[in-house]
Design a protein around this motif. Sequence first.
Motif, PDB file in Angstrom:
ATOM      1  N   ASN A 201       0.814  -1.222   0.000  1.00 52.96           N
ATOM      2  CA  ASN A 201       0.000   0.000   0.000  1.00 52.96           C
ATOM      3  C   ASN A 201       0.845   1.269   0.000  1.00 52.96           C
ATOM      4  O   ASN A 201       0.398   2.316   0.459  1.00 52.96           O
ATOM      5  N   VAL A 202       2.056   1.201  -0.540  1.00 58.67           N
ATOM      6  CA  VAL A 202       2.928   2.376  -0.630  1.00 58.67           C
ATOM      7  C   VAL A 202       3.431   2.544  -2.058  1.00 58.67           C
ATOM      8  O   VAL A 202       3.889   1.581  -2.678  1.00 58.67           O
ATOM      9  N   ARG A 203       3.347   3.777  -2.553  1.00 58.15           N
ATOM     10  CA  ARG A 203       3.986   4.155  -3.804  1.00 58.15           C
ATOM     11  C   ARG A 203       4.823   5.402  -3.504  1.00 58.15           C
ATOM     12  O   ARG A 203       4.522   6.174  -2.581  1.00 58.15           O
ATOM     13  N   VAL A 204       5.859   5.619  -4.292  1.00 58.67           N
ATOM     14  CA  VAL A 204       6.845   6.645  -3.959  1.00 58.67           C
ATOM     15  C   VAL A 204       7.019   7.599  -5.134  1.00 58.67           C
ATOM     16  O   VAL A 204       7.370   7.167  -6.247  1.00 58.67           O
ATOM     17  N   GLY A 205       6.783   8.887  -4.897  1.00 56.36           N
ATOM     18  CA  GLY A 205       6.906   9.891  -5.938  1.00 56.36           C
ATOM     19  C   GLY A 205       8.191  10.688  -5.798  1.00 56.36           C
ATOM     20  O   GLY A 205       8.614  11.017  -4.685  1.00 56.36           O
ATOM     21  N   LEU A 206       8.793  11.012  -6.919  1.00 57.21           N
ATOM     22  CA  LEU A 206      10.001  11.838  -6.957  1.00 57.21           C
ATOM     23  C   LEU A 206       9.678  13.129  -7.698  1.00 57.21           C
ATOM     24  O   LEU A 206       9.379  13.111  -8.895  1.00 57.21           O
ATOM     25  N   GLY A 207       9.709  14.249  -6.974  1.00 58.59           N
ATOM     26  CA  GLY A 207       9.439  15.529  -7.616  1.00 58.59           C
ATOM     27  C   GLY A 207       8.709  16.487  -6.691  1.00 58.59           C
ATOM     28  O   GLY A 207       8.595  16.253  -5.482  1.00 58.59           O
ATOM     29  N   ASP A 208       8.222  17.558  -7.264  1.00 62.49           N
ATOM     30  CA  ASP A 208       7.582  18.644  -6.534  1.00 62.49           C
ATOM     31  C   ASP A 208       6.126  18.288  -6.235  1.00 62.49           C
ATOM     32  O   ASP A 208       5.305  18.136  -7.142  1.00 62.49           O
ATOM     33  N   ALA A 209       5.792  18.187  -4.960  1.00 69.20           N
ATOM     34  CA  ALA A 209       4.428  17.809  -4.575  1.00 69.20           C
ATOM     35  C   ALA A 209       3.395  18.827  -5.045  1.00 69.20           C
ATOM     36  O   ALA A 209       2.242  18.461  -5.310  1.00 69.20           O
ATOM     37  N   ILE A 210       3.780  20.092  -5.155  1.00 69.68           N
ATOM     38  CA  ILE A 210       2.826  21.097  -5.633  1.00 69.68           C
ATOM     39  C   ILE A 210       2.447  20.829  -7.088  1.00 69.68           C
ATOM     40  O   ILE A 210       1.286  20.967  -7.490  1.00 69.68           O
ATOM     41  N   MET A 211       3.425  20.423  -7.898  1.00 68.24           N
ATOM     42  CA  MET A 211       3.125  20.065  -9.284  1.00 68.24           C
ATOM     43  C   MET A 211       2.212  18.849  -9.339  1.00 68.24           C
ATOM     44  O   MET A 211       1.282  18.775 -10.166  1.00 68.24           O
ATOM     45  N   LEU A 212       2.463  17.883  -8.473  1.00 66.30           N
ATOM     46  CA  LEU A 212       1.604  16.704  -8.401  1.00 66.30           C
ATOM     47  C   LEU A 212       0.170  17.109  -8.064  1.00 66.30           C
ATOM     48  O   LEU A 212      -0.786  16.689  -8.726  1.00 66.30           O
ATOM     49  N   LEU A 213       0.018  17.928  -7.035  1.00 66.45           N
ATOM     50  CA  LEU A 213      -1.309  18.354  -6.608  1.00 66.45           C
ATOM     51  C   LEU A 213      -2.023  19.168  -7.686  1.00 66.45           C
ATOM     52  O   LEU A 213      -3.209  18.973  -7.964  1.00 66.45           O
ATOM     53  N   ARG A 214      -1.302  20.082  -8.279  1.00 56.37           N
ATOM     54  CA  ARG A 214      -1.925  21.021  -9.208  1.00 56.37           C
ATOM     55  C   ARG A 214      -2.291  20.372 -10.536  1.00 56.37           C
ATOM     56  O   ARG A 214      -3.346  20.674 -11.121  1.00 56.37           O
ATOM     57  N   HIS A 215      -1.437  19.472 -11.025  1.00 56.57           N
ATOM     58  CA  HIS A 215      -1.608  18.990 -12.395  1.00 56.57           C
ATOM     59  C   HIS A 215      -1.921  17.497 -12.524  1.00 56.57           C
ATOM     60  O   HIS A 215      -2.391  17.067 -13.572  1.00 56.57           O
ATOM     61  N   MET A 216      -1.645  16.710 -11.493  1.00 57.19           N
ATOM     62  CA  MET A 216      -1.750  15.266 -11.658  1.00 57.19           C
ATOM     63  C   MET A 216      -2.852  14.628 -10.809  1.00 57.19           C
ATOM     64  O   MET A 216      -3.257  13.497 -11.091  1.00 57.19           O
ATOM     65  N   LEU A 217      -3.314  15.306  -9.766  1.00 57.08           N
ATOM     66  CA  LEU A 217      -4.351  14.747  -8.915  1.00 57.08           C
ATOM     67  C   LEU A 217      -5.673  15.475  -9.127  1.00 57.08           C
ATOM     68  O   LEU A 217      -5.705  16.702  -9.240  1.00 57.08           O
ATOM     69  N   LEU A 218      -6.742  14.727  -9.136  1.00 61.06           N
ATOM     70  CA  LEU A 218      -8.076  15.305  -9.333  1.00 61.06           C
ATOM     71  C   LEU A 218      -8.594  15.904  -8.028  1.00 61.06           C
ATOM     72  O   LEU A 218      -8.208  15.475  -6.930  1.00 61.06           O
ATOM     73  N   PRO A 219      -9.488  16.879  -8.115  1.00 62.25           N
ATOM     74  CA  PRO A 219     -10.162  17.365  -6.906  1.00 62.25           C
ATOM     75  C   PRO A 219     -10.873  16.220  -6.188  1.00 62.25           C
ATOM     76  O   PRO A 219     -11.342  15.268  -6.820  1.00 62.25           O
ATOM     77  N   ASP A 220     -10.931  16.308  -4.862  1.00 58.50           N
ATOM     78  CA  ASP A 220     -11.660  15.350  -4.022  1.00 58.50           C
ATOM     79  C   ASP A 220     -11.091  13.933  -4.081  1.00 58.50           C
ATOM     80  O   ASP A 220     -11.788  12.969  -3.770  1.00 58.50           O
ATOM     81  N   SER A 221      -9.817  13.785  -4.459  1.00 53.16           N
ATOM     82  CA  SER A 221      -9.276  12.446  -4.696  1.00 53.16           C
ATOM     83  C   SER A 221      -8.508  11.855  -3.520  1.00 53.16           C
ATOM     84  O   SER A 221      -8.159  10.670  -3.557  1.00 53.16           O
ATOM     85  N   LEU A 222      -8.221  12.637  -2.473  1.00 56.48           N
ATOM     86  CA  LEU A 222      -7.389  12.162  -1.374  1.00 56.48           C
ATOM     87  C   LEU A 222      -8.190  12.012  -0.082  1.00 56.48           C
ATOM     88  O   LEU A 222      -9.046  12.829   0.230  1.00 56.48           O
ATOM     89  N   GLY A 223      -7.846  10.986   0.682  1.00 53.35           N
ATOM     90  CA  GLY A 223      -8.456  10.817   1.990  1.00 53.35           C
ATOM     91  C   GLY A 223      -7.756  11.625   3.058  1.00 53.35           C
ATOM     92  O   GLY A 223      -8.367  11.999   4.069  1.00 53.35           O
ATOM     93  N   ALA A 224      -6.472  11.886   2.853  1.00 57.83           N
ATOM     94  CA  ALA A 224      -5.706  12.645   3.844  1.00 57.83           C
ATOM     95  C   ALA A 224      -4.435  13.184   3.190  1.00 57.83           C
ATOM     96  O   ALA A 224      -3.955  12.645   2.194  1.00 57.83           O
ATOM     97  N   VAL A 225      -3.919  14.246   3.781  1.00 57.42           N
ATOM     98  CA  VAL A 225      -2.612  14.793   3.422  1.00 57.42           C
ATOM     99  C   VAL A 225      -1.800  14.912   4.702  1.00 57.42           C
ATOM    100  O   VAL A 225      -2.294  15.419   5.712  1.00 57.42           O
ATOM    101  N   HIS A 226      -0.567  14.434   4.660  1.00 58.95           N
ATOM    102  CA  HIS A 226       0.365  14.564   5.773  1.00 58.95           C
ATOM    103  C   HIS A 226       1.545  15.427   5.334  1.00 58.95           C
ATOM    104  O   HIS A 226       2.114  15.189   4.257  1.00 58.95           O
ATOM    105  N   ALA A 227       1.897  16.388   6.145  1.00 62.74           N
ATOM    106  CA  ALA A 227       3.069  17.229   5.872  1.00 62.74           C
ATOM    107  C   ALA A 227       3.801  17.413   7.196  1.00 62.74           C
ATOM    108  O   ALA A 227       3.514  18.343   7.947  1.00 62.74           O
TER     109      ALA A 227
END
Length: 229
Positions: free
Chosen positions: A107-133
Amino acid sequence: MGLVGHRARVRTFHPRRGRMTGRHADALTRLWPRWGVAIPEAPTCRLDLVTLFGRRAPVVLEIGSGMGEATVEMATADPGRDYLAVDVHTPGVASLLAVVEERGLTNVRVGLGDAIMLLRHMLLPDSLGAVHAFFPDPWPKARHHKRRLFQPDHVALLRSRLAPGGTLRCATDWAEYAEVMLETLTADPGLVNEYEGYAPRLAARPVTKFEQRGVEAGREIFDLAFRRR
């Protein structure tokens, strides 16, 4: 997703250099095609989370996963949710991949890069159950405050990717930044503080080496927990 050439952009993070051990280099080569997510500087396609994890389950996005200590422990204790851990530090990504294999985590996948770019361009609205920072760069100098993760436009973006009822959990050992984080999150009309002010420590979050150094230096740890309306 294939591993593409990655040149870190200075945004909300410090680019860091580091050498990989032979074990970590081997893990990156072998495991990236299976569990890695490349985040280009100019993303052109959406990320299908169901396809990525092979099931339909709530997804936790962890921004700045470092060497992956917290990710591994939390994902191990939380098999009903999927974890997408993102960092810009290649040795940390390689380390996490190696431990994911050792632990047999699915249940783990690993992304390399800028999380803001991921959020803005690669993830759909309402698609996450949680965000941890956990322990984002505080950028303490005033001229660098614009680079902070927790500023109104970034918080609005984070909130928009959370499903209604989804949670945002964060922590810092920088008192001034904690105040800014609390003020900024409270000001967002789509978020509700789950506590009066700061939150108690998230029981599932392990004490990482990074956090322990802060404690030993005498810095207080501040946790926050907000929920999307």
